[in-house]
Design an enzyme around this catalytic site. Structure first.
Site, PDB file in Angstrom:
ATOM      1  N   LEU A 395      42.505  37.858  59.509  1.00  0.00           N
ATOM      2  CA  LEU A 395      41.738  38.494  60.576  1.00  0.00           C
ATOM      3  C   LEU A 395      41.591  40.001  60.391  1.00  0.00           C
ATOM      4  CD1 LEU A 395      43.766  36.906  63.525  1.00  0.00           C
ATOM      5  CD2 LEU A 395      41.877  35.858  62.325  1.00  0.00           C
ATOM      6  N   CYS A 396      41.561  40.481  59.164  1.00  0.00           N
ATOM      7  CA  CYS A 396      41.462  41.924  58.918  1.00  0.00           C
ATOM      8  C   CYS A 396      42.608  42.669  59.572  1.00  0.00           C
ATOM      9  CB  CYS A 396      40.141  42.515  59.415  1.00  0.00           C
ATOM     10  SG  CYS A 396      38.707  41.846  58.619  1.00  0.00           S
ATOM     11  N   ASN A 397      43.723  42.011  59.789  1.00  0.00           N
ATOM     12  CA  ASN A 397      44.834  42.697  60.442  1.00  0.00           C
ATOM     13  C   ASN A 397      46.127  42.447  59.666  1.00  0.00           C
ATOM     14  OD1 ASN A 397      46.850  43.602  62.273  1.00  0.00           O
ATOM     15  ND2 ASN A 397      45.361  43.471  63.924  1.00  0.00           N
TER      16      ASN A 397
END
Ligand SMILES: *Cc1c(COP(=O)(O)O)cnc(C)c1O
Length: 801
Positions: A395-397
């Protein structure tokens, strides 16, 4: 207009709102509002009216159309400030493409400071914030949790704090896009205080992209507001794709250090002699907005704010509705238990119910009754089959995922070295997941969305058997009768073009089999002309409509595609691999060499450049694509079969394939298909039986049980090899079972997607969290160049060595 239940905050007429405004939701369960929320029909209607009734010109001139655009942009700027309760005397809005562009604008300005800058960012940051560290020439620090932020802030808050005068930027997300946790906004106030009272040159960059999607951001108190706030409007309204940087005017100076200028940001530029330019003296935004603003998007934003207000009233109403649903879902996920009492869901950051510090987002992983993690990409496949949409992965995290799962930087590097890439299939490594499942709710979510998702998990993942867990269930057939009936070859098929329809080898024709499998199998593939990626039915189900015929007499591959009941297109391609052989047919086989991506692997293929070939496939599939051919000699691709129980890919040295994904030959047993169809029926899928063709096997075998005998479904799981026909050299080696994805749900006749057979396979043929059906095999004696087989041949299985 939504009506609200005063106790819960739920929008009681949400089904009506959805019917009128979001017709596309009728056929799907959408749980990815953190990715983007959805735009209302009335917004798109109003936008279309607005554009057709007005003439909007480029905003930089004096004409009426230009003036209309300029005026409108000024209005919208003010409305955006009002939307965030920001005083226009204290704040300005800079329009940019999206939140990332807003962040990058700040980063560029800080980089252009003569002495560079120091950068501190919170571990929960989105990659858009993390990337800023590459521009921070003085230092960059990841603050590992709220505690470290507090410590660092305390360090700033006394008169002789060691500030060393370096310009510094502190960035954090107002809400984690992974867990939905809302981070303290008071940090902004403390930094402002440290700057004013102790002359610390520290500024704050708040990434509010996730927060504002389902909450009101209130900037009315300028003493607590961040210096720079980044937002994306599509995350609030679904449309338009546009972002903004909201800037405190009294912090603007630091942004104006930016060196680049372009478009309308300057008043005068000289290009010969001494290069000189005068930046705009007027407003802050005009000095930071490079080039022509996306003026029609800005017009759409105005309508989006109006329609949203008309539909929902306010952001706090959206917030209550979505939070109530998220709380319900979270509670139900927590209650899902296997029969042995173990919880199914491991939820990251269990928000307290109805907590203002938690957004309507849930991040979690699934575990089986033994506590082993379940592969998220497999859950996602079932989601696709069941038409339920959510996000999985990192999640791009990366910081949030690593902290919550407990992955150390060493483990991440090891995973990367072991070949794991964000978004791939291999997502449980050394017993730990590499990502999470995220479901997120929004204004137009409904209680049914919650039920649909919980039902999906109940149906496929809750283990109702108190003793035996699902993962220990072998793929093999425990009840396999020792006595095996006589199997014969029922049908033979090749797939000359990877992922297109089969060519059924006619009975009576004996067909060559070589080390790479059946002759002409997966010799060609289709490549997307934009990306050079080999195409598959997973994304382009219409490929099933391209029907090939291998004509060995005329030495051509004849292709037929039925566009609809009246239009049939045909194409012939010479089977001769040399482009110079211009056969009597109409295709100019001029080819070029290109590297194409097949299943994540680069393969050099010959691409057909003739407009006729490309035109045929482009017309049939509706995407720009053309045919490509495996080069044959000199290129070796290795068999790559995943063996259940090992979590690994097994590469068999010396076993080669053409453009197939994993192995040269796929074997499917009619008896297994029959068993599966009984189970589909048993699971309520009456009338949903599937053809053996769905599995796209090369060899379909069938048995003839004698009177009173039963078939032996899945007997092939236990075979180590087999002989086809009477020739003792006609032996094949079993390589392992075939892992399945949602592609088996594409009906090979109509190219339509269904839920079966994947849905039932996921219940009956799952091991290691993955779904298996059919067996990979290859020629047993690799030194043999070719043998031949035909329909009706006897099949003699081997067990053991
Ligand atoms: C979505 C999101 C972004 C990126 O937004 P873009 O519109 O892709 O630039 C950044 N940060 C957070 C917290 C987000 O949720």
């Amino acid at each position: 207009m939504a009506t609200i239940d005063p106790d819960t905050g739920l929008i009681t007429n949400i089904d009506k709102v959805r019917e009128a405004e979001y017709p596309s939701l009728a056929s799907t369960t959408y749980l990815d509002h953190a990715g983007t929320t959805l735009y209302a029909k009335s917004l798109i209607d109003a936008y279309s009216r607005e554009l057709t009734q007005n003439l909007f010109g480029n905003p930089h001139s004096a004409s009426a159309s230009s003036q209309l655009s300029s005026r409108r942009i000024d209005d919208v700027r003010l409305q955006v400030l009002r939307f965030f309760s920001a005083d226009p005397d204290s704040f300005d809005v800079v329009f940019v493409a999206n939140a990332t562009a807003a962040i990058k604008l700040v980063a560029d300005a800080f980089r252009d400071n003569d002495n560079g800058f120091r950068y501190q960012y919170h571990i929960d940051s989105h990659t858009s914030l993390i990337g800023v560290r590459e521009l921070a020439s003085r230092s960059s620090t990841c603050l590992n949790g709220d505690g470290e932020v507090e410590d660092w802030l305390s360090g700033l808050e006394h008169p002789n704090a060691n500030s060393n005068g370096d310009l510094s930027l502190f960035a954090y997300p107002a809400q984690s896009n992974m867990t939905g946790r809302r981070l303290p906004l008071q940090w902004n106030q403390r930094i402002l205080h440290a700057r004013k009272s102790y002359s610390q040159p520290v500024y704050t960059l708040l990434d509010a992209a996730a927060l504002v999607s389902t909450a009101a951001l209130d900037l009315s108190d300028a003493s607590t507001a961040p210096d720079f706030t980044a937002v994306s409007f599509y995350k609030i309204f679904g449309f338009p794709p546009l972002g903004a940087l909201i800037v405190r005017k009294d912090s603007a100076k630091v942004l104006l250090q930016r060196r680049y200028f372009g478009g309308g940001t300057v008043d005068m530029v000289t290009v010969s002699g001494d290069a000189w330019h005068a930046t705009k003296e007027t407003s802050l935004h005009s000095r930071l907005e490079d080039g022509t603003l996306p003026f029609t998007n800005i017009v759409a934003l105005q309508l989006a704010m109006e329609q949203h207000k008309r539909l929902y009233g306010s952001m706090s109403r959206v917030s209550r509705h979505a939070s109530y649903l998220a709380d319900t879902l979270r509670a139900q996920l927590r209650d899902l238990r296997h029969a042995n009492g173990h919880q199914l869901c491991t939820i990251y950051n269990n928000g307290l119910l109805q907590d203002a510090r938690q957004g309507p987002v849930i991040a979690f992983n699934l575990r089986d009754s033994d506590g082993k993690y379940i592969s998220n990409s497999e859950v996602e496949k079932l989601g696709i089959v069941k038409n339920i949409q959510f996000r999985t992965g990192q999640l791009c995290n990366p910081g949030g995922v690593a902290t919550h799962i407990g992955l150390s930087p060493d483990e991440l590097r090891r995973n990367y070295a072991a070949g794991h890439r964000c978004g791939d299939d291999n997502d449980v490594l050394q017993g730990k997941p590499t990502g999470v499942i995220r479901v997120s709710l929004g204004a137009m979510s409904s209680p049914k969305d919650v039920t649909d998702f919980v039902d999906l998990l109940k149906e496929f993942y809750v283990d109702l058997n108190p003793i035996q867990s699902s993962t220990t269930e072998p793929v093999g057939n425990l009840s396999a009768a020792p006595q095996v009936n006589k199997f014969i070859v029922e049908s033979l098929a090749v797939f000359p073009i990877k992922s297109c329809a089969a060519y059924k080898i006619p009975p009576g024709v004996s067909w060559d089999v070589g080390v790479k499998g059946l002759a002409w199998d997966r010799e060609w593939c289709l490549v997307h002309q934009g990306t050079n990626i080999a195409m598959s039915q997973k994304r382009f189900p219409r490929m099933a409509l391209v029907r090939p015929e291998v004509d060995l007499q005329r030495y051509v591959l004849r292709l037929t595609a039925e566009l609809d009941s009246t239009r049939v297109r045909k194409l012939e391609v010479s089977l001769d691999s040399k482009p110079r052989s211009m056969s009597s047919i109409n295709t100019c086989e001029s080819t070029t060499n290109k590297s194409s991506n097949v299943c994540g692997e680069d393969v050099d293929v010959h691409v057909y450049t003739s407009p006729e070939v490309a035109g045929f496939f482009t017309d049939v599939l509706g995407v720009p694509c053309t045919l490509a051919r495996f080069p044959g000699h000199g290129t070796i691709r290795q068999v790559r079969v995943r063996i259940p129980g090992t979590g690994k890919d097994a590469t068999k040295v010396g076993r080669s394939i053409a453009l197939a994904n994993e192995s040269p030959i796929l074997l499917v047993s009619r008896s297994s298909v029959n068993r599966l169809n009984e189970q589909i029926k048993h699971n309520g899928g009456v009338g949903k039986a599937v053809a053996a063709d769905s599995f796209r096997g090369n060899i379909v075998i069938a048995e003839d049980p004698g009177a009173g005998q039963f078939e032996n479904p899945y007997a092939e799981d236990d075979w180590t090899g087999l002989q086809i026909g009477d020739e003792v050299n006609n032996t094949f080696e079993m390589l392992g079972p075939c892992q399945r994805c949602q592609m088996v749900c594409v009906d090979q006749k109509s190219a339509k997607r269904r839920q079966e057979p994947f849905s039932t396979l996921a219940k009956t043929r799952r091991k290691d969290g993955r779904v298996w059906f059919g067996m990979h095999m290859c020629l047993g004696l690799q030194e043999m160049t070719a043998i031949s087989i035909q329909v009706g041949d006897r099949v003699t299985p081997y067990f053991g060595l």
